[in-house]
Design a protein around this motif. Structure first.
Motif, PDB file in Angstrom:
ATOM      1  N   GLY A 189      23.026  30.565 -13.721  1.00 41.10           N
ATOM      2  CA  GLY A 189      23.317  31.995 -13.724  1.00 41.10           C
ATOM      3  C   GLY A 189      22.070  32.828 -13.965  1.00 41.10           C
ATOM      4  N   HIS A 190      22.275  34.111 -14.244  1.00 40.28           N
ATOM      5  CA  HIS A 190      21.158  35.018 -14.484  1.00 40.28           C
ATOM      6  C   HIS A 190      20.375  34.576 -15.719  1.00 40.28           C
ATOM      7  N   GLU A 191      19.059  34.738 -15.650  1.00 43.86           N
ATOM      8  CA  GLU A 191      18.201  34.217 -16.715  1.00 43.86           C
ATOM      9  C   GLU A 191      18.482  34.879 -18.057  1.00 43.86           C
ATOM     10  N   PHE A 192      18.677  36.210 -18.060  1.00 43.62           N
ATOM     11  CA  PHE A 192      18.836  36.941 -19.310  1.00 43.62           C
ATOM     12  C   PHE A 192      20.307  37.207 -19.609  1.00 43.62           C
ATOM     13  N   ALA A 193      20.711  36.879 -20.828  1.00 43.72           N
ATOM     14  CA  ALA A 193      22.104  37.078 -21.237  1.00 43.72           C
ATOM     15  C   ALA A 193      22.296  38.384 -21.999  1.00 43.72           C
ATOM     16  N   PHE A 194      21.234  39.113 -22.257  1.00 37.90           N
ATOM     17  CA  PHE A 194      21.326  40.397 -22.955  1.00 37.90           C
ATOM     18  C   PHE A 194      20.577  41.467 -22.158  1.00 37.90           C
ATOM     19  N   ASP A 195      21.193  42.648 -22.050  1.00 39.96           N
ATOM     20  CA  ASP A 195      20.577  43.796 -21.371  1.00 39.96           C
ATOM     21  C   ASP A 195      21.041  45.045 -22.128  1.00 39.96           C
ATOM     22  N   ASN A 196      20.071  45.854 -22.617  1.00 39.93           N
ATOM     23  CA  ASN A 196      20.464  47.025 -23.412  1.00 39.93           C
ATOM     24  C   ASN A 196      20.974  48.191 -22.570  1.00 39.93           C
ATOM     25  N   GLY A 197      20.964  48.010 -21.239  1.00 35.42           N
ATOM     26  CA  GLY A 197      21.554  49.025 -20.381  1.00 35.42           C
ATOM     27  C   GLY A 197      20.692  50.243 -20.143  1.00 35.42           C
TER      28      GLY A 197
ATOM     29  N   ASP B  14      12.416  51.738 -20.802  1.00 34.87           N
ATOM     30  CA  ASP B  14      13.237  51.555 -22.002  1.00 34.87           C
ATOM     31  C   ASP B  14      14.153  50.336 -21.903  1.00 34.87           C
ATOM     32  N   ASN B  15      14.169  49.694 -20.751  1.00 36.74           N
ATOM     33  CA  ASN B  15      15.069  48.564 -20.564  1.00 36.74           C
ATOM     34  C   ASN B  15      14.542  47.329 -21.286  1.00 36.74           C
ATOM     35  N   ARG B  16      15.440  46.624 -21.927  1.00 40.16           N
ATOM     36  CA  ARG B  16      15.104  45.386 -22.621  1.00 40.16           C
ATOM     37  C   ARG B  16      16.100  44.300 -22.201  1.00 40.16           C
ATOM     38  N   GLN B  17      15.554  43.179 -21.726  1.00 37.13           N
ATOM     39  CA  GLN B  17      16.381  42.027 -21.366  1.00 37.13           C
ATOM     40  C   GLN B  17      15.801  40.783 -22.039  1.00 37.13           C
ATOM     41  N   CYS B  18      16.665  39.942 -22.503  1.00 35.44           N
ATOM     42  CA  CYS B  18      16.209  38.697 -23.100  1.00 35.44           C
ATOM     43  C   CYS B  18      17.361  37.693 -23.119  1.00 35.44           C
TER      44      CYS B  18
END
Length: 324
Positions: free
Chosen positions: A30-38, A43-47
Motif C-alpha cells: 500500500g501507500h508508504e505513509f500511514a499518516f498525513d496531517n491534511g 505545511d504538509n507532513r507525512q510519515c
C-alpha cells in the motif's frame, strides 16, 4: 516528506526494546505513509507512524503474514490490517513441479525407481526423464513421508521414556531412540537445506530451524501475487501471470530481423581463426561431458525437468549411455 522528530532519548529507548525483544518490521503493501496531517504544500507532513513489529517465533508461526496500509478516509491515520495467511489466487490449479531431492540419495528403493523409470536405452531421452520422475514421485509418496512421521513417533516415545523409570531395559531403549532421532534429524536437515539454497552453510550442525526459516523466506520472496501489464491491467491469477511472463520473454528474445547490418562489420578484424573454429565445431566427447557434469554444483537450480546436477552425478552409471 516526513513528520516531526522525537527526542533522541525516546528513540534510543525504543530501539533498545526492539533489539531486546528481537522484533522486526512486518513487510507492508500500500501507500508508504500511514499518516498525513491534511495540510497543503510546505505545511504538509507525512510519515509512517503505524507499524507492526513481530518476533522471529511469531514469523515462524505465520510465515506468509503481511501488513496492509488501507486507504485513509476521515482520519489523519490510515488503518492498517495484518493478513496472517496468503490468499490463494483463483485459477491456482497447476500441479506442483517435480524436483529431485538430495535426501533421496542412498534411501532404499530410490535407485530401483530410477532403473524402472529409465526403461530401455533406445527410448526417447525426454520420455525417459519424465518416466523416471513419475517413478520417483510414486516411490517418494510411500517412503519419504515416513521419515517425518517416524521422527514424530520417536520423539513421543522419548518423551515417555524420560518420564518413566530408569531400569536397565529403559535406559538401553532410550539410548537407541536418541540415536534413531539423531539420524532422522540429519535427514530432515538435509531436506530443508536444499530448499533454503543456503549452500554456504553445511548441514550436519543442527541447523534445521535456520534452513526451514530460509526456505520459507525464499518461497515468500519468490511468490508473485500480481503483475501490472504495460497497458495498466492488473493480473492476479496464476494463469494470467504465467501468460504475461511468457509474452514478455517472447518479445525480449524475438528478433526484429534487421537488414543491412553487414556494413557495420566492415573493418572489424576476426579473432577466431579457422583452427579455433574447427575445434569449436567438433563433436563433444564423453569424457568432456562427464568432466563438465562433475564440475556442476549438485544442488543448484534444476532444469524444467526437475533434475539437478546431483541426479545425473549419482546415477550416471544408469543414465549416462542414453544421455550421450
Amino acid at each position: 516528506m516526513k513528520g516531526g522528530s522525537r527526542p533522541q532519548t525516546q528513540m534510543n529507548s525504543f530501539r533498545d526494546v526492539v533489539d531486546e525483544c528481537g522484533l522486526r518490521d512486518l513487510p507492508y503493501e500500500g501507500h508508504e505513509f500511514a499518516f498525513d496531517n491534511g495540510q497543503a504544500v510546505e505545511d504538509n507532513r507525512q510519515c509512517r507512524l503505524d507499524r507492526a513489529m513481530v518476533s522471529r517465533t511469531w514469523t515462524d508461526r505465520f510465515p506468509y503474514a503481511k501488513l496492509i496500509h488501507l486507504d485513509r478516509e476521515w482520519s489523519d491515520h490510515a488503518p492498517i490490517k495484518v493478513i496472517l495467511h496468503r490468499r490463494s489466487s483463483s485459477g491456482s490449479d497447476a500441479p506442483k513441479r517435480f524436483r529431485f531431492e538430495q535426501i533421496w540419495v542412498g534411501q532404499d528403493g530410490c535407485e530401483d525407481a530410477v532403473i524402472r523409470g529409465w526403461g530401455q536405452q533406445d527410448s526417447d531421452l525426454l520420455e525417459c526423464i519424465n518416466q523416471c520422475a513419475r517413478e520417483l514421485q510414486k516411490w517418494k509418496g510411500v517412503n519419504i513421508g515416513k521419515i517425518l512421521r517416524d521422527l514424530r513417533k520417536k520423539r513421543e516415545r522419548l518423551r515417555r521414556l524420560n518420564e518413566g523409570g530408569r531400569s536397565s531395559r529403559e535406559v538401553q531403549e532410550r539410548r537407541k531412540v536418541v540415536k534413531e532421532i539423531a539420524e532422522l534429524m540429519k535427514q530432515e536437515e538435509t531436506f530443508w537445506r536444499q530448499r533454503s539454497r543456503a549452500m554456504w552453510l553445511k548441514d550436519g550442525d543442527k541447523n534445521t530451524s535456520f534452513f526451514h526459516r530460509r526456505a520459507t523466506q525464499r518461497k515468500e520472496k519468490n511468490h508473485i501475487a500480481k503483475i501490472v501489464t504495460d497497458d495498466g491491467q492488473i493480473k492476479t491469477t496464476n494463469t494470467e501471470i504465467a501468460a504475461c511472463v511468457v509474452d514478455y520473454f517472447k518479445g525480449l528474445f524475438k528478433s526484429s530481423r534487421p537488414v543491412g547490418y553487414s556494413q557495420l562489420l566492415v573493418g572489424i578484424e576476426g579473432r577466431v581463426t579457422e583452427e579455433m573454429n574447427a575445434g569449436l565445431r567438433e563433436h563433444y566427447r564423453v569424457e568432456e561431458i562427464l568432466e563438465a557434469l562433475n564440475q556442476m554444483h549438485p544442488l543448484k537450480a534444476p532444469g524444467i525437468d526437475g533434475m539437478n546436477g546431483l541426479f545425473y552425478q549419482t546415477y550416471w552409471h544408469i543414465i549416462g549411455p542414453a544421455v550421450v
